[in-house]
Design an enzyme around this catalytic site. Structure first.
Site, PDB file in Angstrom:
ATOM      1  N   SER A 292      11.960  22.907  65.141  1.00  0.00           N
ATOM      2  CA  SER A 292      12.440  23.940  66.044  1.00  0.00           C
ATOM      3  C   SER A 292      13.856  23.512  66.171  1.00  0.00           C
ATOM      4  O   SER A 292      14.040  22.803  67.252  1.00  0.00           O
ATOM      5  CB  SER A 292      11.531  24.294  67.222  1.00  0.00           C
ATOM      6  OG  SER A 292      12.080  25.098  68.152  1.00  0.00           O
TER       7      SER A 292
ATOM      8  N   HIS B  20      12.179  26.450  62.329  1.00  0.00           N
ATOM      9  CA  HIS B  20      11.862  27.229  62.936  1.00  0.00           C
ATOM     10  C   HIS B  20      12.642  27.788  63.937  1.00  0.00           C
ATOM     11  O   HIS B  20      13.313  27.025  64.739  1.00  0.00           O
ATOM     12  CB  HIS B  20      10.329  26.431  63.921  1.00  0.00           C
ATOM     13  CG  HIS B  20       9.746  27.582  64.928  1.00  0.00           C
ATOM     14  ND1 HIS B  20       8.912  28.461  64.329  1.00  0.00           N
ATOM     15  CD2 HIS B  20       9.951  27.764  66.132  1.00  0.00           C
ATOM     16  CE1 HIS B  20       8.290  29.000  65.246  1.00  0.00           C
ATOM     17  NE2 HIS B  20       8.973  28.476  66.591  1.00  0.00           N
TER      18      HIS B  20
ATOM     19  N   ASP C 136      13.602  30.217  67.113  1.00  0.00           N
ATOM     20  CA  ASP C 136      13.122  30.909  68.333  1.00  0.00           C
ATOM     21  C   ASP C 136      14.291  31.736  68.916  1.00  0.00           C
ATOM     22  O   ASP C 136      15.353  31.429  69.397  1.00  0.00           O
ATOM     23  CB  ASP C 136      12.943  29.781  69.466  1.00  0.00           C
ATOM     24  CG  ASP C 136      11.826  29.092  68.872  1.00  0.00           C
ATOM     25  OD1 ASP C 136      10.779  29.604  68.791  1.00  0.00           O
ATOM     26  OD2 ASP C 136      11.965  27.750  69.033  1.00  0.00           O
TER      27      ASP C 136
ATOM     28  N   MET D 105      14.841  34.596  71.995  1.00  0.00           N
ATOM     29  CA  MET D 105      14.384  34.904  73.309  1.00  0.00           C
ATOM     30  C   MET D 105      15.358  35.935  73.944  1.00  0.00           C
ATOM     31  O   MET D 105      16.540  35.781  73.978  1.00  0.00           O
ATOM     32  CB  MET D 105      14.206  33.845  73.981  1.00  0.00           C
ATOM     33  CG  MET D 105      13.464  32.499  73.365  1.00  0.00           C
ATOM     34  SD  MET D 105      13.440  31.157  74.579  1.00  0.00           S
ATOM     35  CE  MET D 105      12.414  30.005  73.616  1.00  0.00           C
TER      36      MET D 105
ATOM     37  N   HIS E 104      10.729  33.270  65.061  1.00  0.00           N
ATOM     38  CA  HIS E 104       9.744  33.652  66.022  1.00  0.00           C
ATOM     39  C   HIS E 104      10.430  34.418  66.993  1.00  0.00           C
ATOM     40  O   HIS E 104      11.247  33.816  68.052  1.00  0.00           O
ATOM     41  CB  HIS E 104       9.395  32.118  66.532  1.00  0.00           C
ATOM     42  CG  HIS E 104       8.257  32.242  67.630  1.00  0.00           C
ATOM     43  ND1 HIS E 104       8.068  31.137  68.465  1.00  0.00           N
ATOM     44  CD2 HIS E 104       7.586  33.241  68.299  1.00  0.00           C
ATOM     45  CE1 HIS E 104       7.096  31.530  69.514  1.00  0.00           C
ATOM     46  NE2 HIS E 104       6.810  32.734  69.353  1.00  0.00           N
TER      47      HIS E 104
ATOM     48  N   MET F 125      10.619  36.214  70.389  1.00  0.00           N
ATOM     49  CA  MET F 125      10.010  36.337  71.873  1.00  0.00           C
ATOM     50  C   MET F 125      10.758  37.337  72.555  1.00  0.00           C
ATOM     51  O   MET F 125      11.513  36.943  73.485  1.00  0.00           O
ATOM     52  CB  MET F 125      10.140  35.027  72.393  1.00  0.00           C
ATOM     53  CG  MET F 125       8.938  34.078  71.993  1.00  0.00           C
ATOM     54  SD  MET F 125       9.258  32.359  72.415  1.00  0.00           S
ATOM     55  CE  MET F 125      10.478  32.001  70.899  1.00  0.00           C
TER      56      MET F 125
ATOM     57  N   MET G  99       0.248  29.996  70.203  1.00  0.00           N
ATOM     58  CA  MET G  99       1.261  29.084  71.360  1.00  0.00           C
ATOM     59  C   MET G  99       0.496  28.168  71.827  1.00  0.00           C
ATOM     60  O   MET G  99      -0.789  28.520  72.610  1.00  0.00           O
ATOM     61  CB  MET G  99       1.571  30.191  72.022  1.00  0.00           C
ATOM     62  CG  MET G  99       2.856  31.091  71.596  1.00  0.00           C
ATOM     63  SD  MET G  99       4.100  30.468  70.962  1.00  0.00           S
ATOM     64  CE  MET G  99       4.717  29.058  72.246  1.00  0.00           C
TER      65      MET G  99
ATOM     66  N   ASP H  88       2.487  25.941  68.093  1.00  0.00           N
ATOM     67  CA  ASP H  88       3.881  25.927  68.584  1.00  0.00           C
ATOM     68  C   ASP H  88       3.762  25.353  70.053  1.00  0.00           C
ATOM     69  O   ASP H  88       3.383  26.360  70.861  1.00  0.00           O
ATOM     70  CB  ASP H  88       4.651  27.349  68.392  1.00  0.00           C
ATOM     71  CG  ASP H  88       6.084  27.311  68.728  1.00  0.00           C
ATOM     72  OD1 ASP H  88       6.634  26.227  69.107  1.00  0.00           O
ATOM     73  OD2 ASP H  88       6.729  28.310  68.573  1.00  0.00           O
TER      74      ASP H  88
HETATM   75  C1  DX5 Z   1       8.923  27.644  72.960  1.00  0.00           C
HETATM   76  C2  DX5 Z   1       9.437  27.692  71.536  1.00  0.00           C
HETATM   77  C3  DX5 Z   1       8.964  26.735  70.709  1.00  0.00           C
HETATM   78  C4  DX5 Z   1       9.881  25.436  70.943  1.00  0.00           C
HETATM   79  C5  DX5 Z   1       8.931  24.242  70.992  1.00  0.00           C
HETATM   80  O1  DX5 Z   1       8.721  29.173  73.322  1.00  0.00           O
HETATM   81  O2  DX5 Z   1       8.589  28.903  70.820  1.00  0.00           O
HETATM   82  O3  DX5 Z   1       9.184  26.784  69.141  1.00  0.00           O
HETATM   83  O4  DX5 Z   1      10.997  25.268  70.658  1.00  0.00           O
HETATM   84  O5  DX5 Z   1       9.546  22.969  71.373  1.00  0.00           O
HETATM   85  P1  DX5 Z   1       8.586  21.736  71.593  1.00  0.00           P
HETATM   86  O6  DX5 Z   1       8.153  21.322  70.316  1.00  0.00           O
HETATM   87  O7  DX5 Z   1       9.818  20.857  72.206  1.00  0.00           O
HETATM   88  O8  DX5 Z   1       7.411  22.019  72.713  1.00  0.00           O
HETATM   89 ZN    ZN Z   2       8.804  29.125  68.402  1.00  0.00          ZN
END
Ligand code: DX5
Ligand code: ZN
Length: 217
Positions: free
Chosen positions: A7, A32, A34, A36, A65, A67, A136, A174
């Protein structure tokens, strides 16, 4: 063997180019990414322009991903930015079937993510429309959180549901994936492991990716 998806949220953004090269040259399978919006989750990360830049050097699958609220507004933008998998959250949509179908129609793989409080059974009727079920294992928003043990039962249920439907959906986990729990997560039925902190806070990220890969054989 599971697929490993570092990620990039935990990467060093001042040195993003070399972080991408590290992943390119490692045994990792996917990137990956993210996204947000500060609404669906309390945090704000990055969006299409950064992903489009990453796409220019990233040599592996881009697993995006989302969010964000109202993800259906941005499907074409993420296609243009270079997303291979585009995952939306179950909790954001009234018309998930339509949104998932649109993602596929744009030529991307369709992912659906469920938060820890959402039962796996909620996706049963649309499982054929989902290439990737992201379970999740933390509450989304931040890297570096602790894996929620309730996830194991959800993975097993998801696997049963997918098998019963004869679907090809991959199960992705994740949040809070570490060298200590990776093997158990895969034994429960996961196909893809996201790892942020475990990879990027390690003294040797490349070796850590290799270890994760070996642990999930
Ligand atoms: C959090 C993200 C994850 C995050 C995971 O909302 O969706 O992808 O980066 O990070 P770790 O592996 O550090 O928990
Ligand atoms: Zn994620």
């Amino acid at each position: 063997m599971a697929l490993i998806a570092p990620s990039m949220l935990s990467a060093d953004f001042l040195n993003l180019g070399s972080e991408i090269e590290m992943v390119n040259n490692s045994e990792a399978d996917w990137f990956h990414l993210d996204v947000m919006d500060g609404r669906f989750v309390p945090n704000i990360s990055y969006g299409m322009p950064i992903i489009a830049h990453m796409k220019r050097t990233a040599k592996k699958t881009l697993d995006v991903h989302l969010m964000v609220e109202d993800p259906e507004r941005y499907l074409e933008d993420f296609k243009k930015a270079g997303a291979d998998y585009l995952t939306i959250h179950y909790e954001t949509g009234y018309h998930l079937h339509r949104t998932l179908t649109s993602i596929r129609a744009l030529g991307m793989k369709a992912g659906l993510a469920i938060n820890p409080h959402t039962p796996v059974e909620m996706v049963q009727d649309i499982i054929q429309e989902i290439d990737l079920l992201l379970v999740m294992s933390i509450n989304p928003g931040f890297g570096g959180q602790k894996f929620l043990p309730l996830t194991y039962a959800k993975i097993r249920k998801a696997k049963e549901l997918i098998n019963a439907a004869g679907a090809n959906t991959l199960i992705e986990i994740d949040g809070g994936v570490t060298l200590d729990n990776a093997a158990d997560i895969v034994a429960a039925g996961a196909d893809v492991l996201v790892a942020g902190n475990t990879v990027f806070a390690a003294a040797d990220p490349t070796a850590t990716i290799k270890k994760l890969k070996e642990l999930t054989k």
